[in-house]
Design an enzyme around this catalytic site. Sequence first.
Site, mmCIF file in Angstrom:
data_model
loop_
_atom_site.group_PDB
_atom_site.id
_atom_site.type_symbol
_atom_site.label_atom_id
_atom_site.label_comp_id
_atom_site.label_asym_id
_atom_site.label_seq_id
_atom_site.Cartn_x
_atom_site.Cartn_y
_atom_site.Cartn_z
ATOM 1 C CG ASP A 8 -1.993 -1.040 1.174
ATOM 2 O OD1 ASP A 8 -2.054 -1.770 0.171
ATOM 3 O OD2 ASP A 8 -2.774 -1.137 2.139
ATOM 4 C CG ASP A 130 -12.310 -3.228 -0.711
ATOM 5 O OD1 ASP A 130 -11.893 -4.351 -1.043
ATOM 6 O OD2 ASP A 130 -11.830 -2.163 -1.143
#
EC number: 5.3.1.16
Length: 256
Positions: A8, A130
């Site tokens: 990330d 998600d």
Amino acid sequence: MLIIPAIDIKEGKCVRLTRGDFSQKKIYLDNPNDMAIIWRKQNAKMLHIVDLDAALTGEMVNFEKIREIVTNLDIPVQVGGGIRSADAVKRYLDIGVGRVVIGSAAVTNPKLVEELLHTYTSSQIVVGIDAENGIPKIKGWTESSMIQDYDLALQMKEMGIERIIYTDISRDGMMQGFGYESTRRFAERAGMKITASGGVTNAEDLHRLNELQPFGVDSVIIGKALYECNFPCQELWYNFEEEISLDHNFSTARKK
């Protein structure tokens, strides 16, 4: 079961969040490319990269950082985070990204997914869902949608999407184990290829996840557990840490 390390990127650095909370950010390395090379040296067959800044703004803030990683590696890289236009998809694929993950746009602009599948293959375009309590969240997990996760998956399946990256937000970054029941429920209802994500903490979790292969779960994205060296095999690598140089000689690993 393919294990895919996650990178990330926030403000140009390699970070991990807890449950997607930007205020709970831990920086692991200043240069994400170094982290990518380390994972490759540890025999990664694919990497999962998320531009966290883009997830919030929709702007490809860390594009050059991602280009550097793709250029230096010899394995497929999939990229997600704020990809909400055909132009963004093209830019990533043009630099060698193997797979682009459409997240929020699958909810807010499903026609984009349909258009992309007229231009690219289903192996190049996947959808990331998600979810928290079965409800997909969008825009960097800051907003909730009005659809069930499996209903969204079935819509995408009808368009031609073959793979979903499914994240149980309640487990992500918590180091408390992955959501076995939520992942199984989703996989059973979706009937698609599934890459699981969020919460895998140790080898026991991987063994449980392996039980879901009959439901289409064939791969898993792992973040914090790898960064915190939670797997015994990592100890073998770090006992020879001086040999894990940051050059581009990948003779210790084989491309899948």
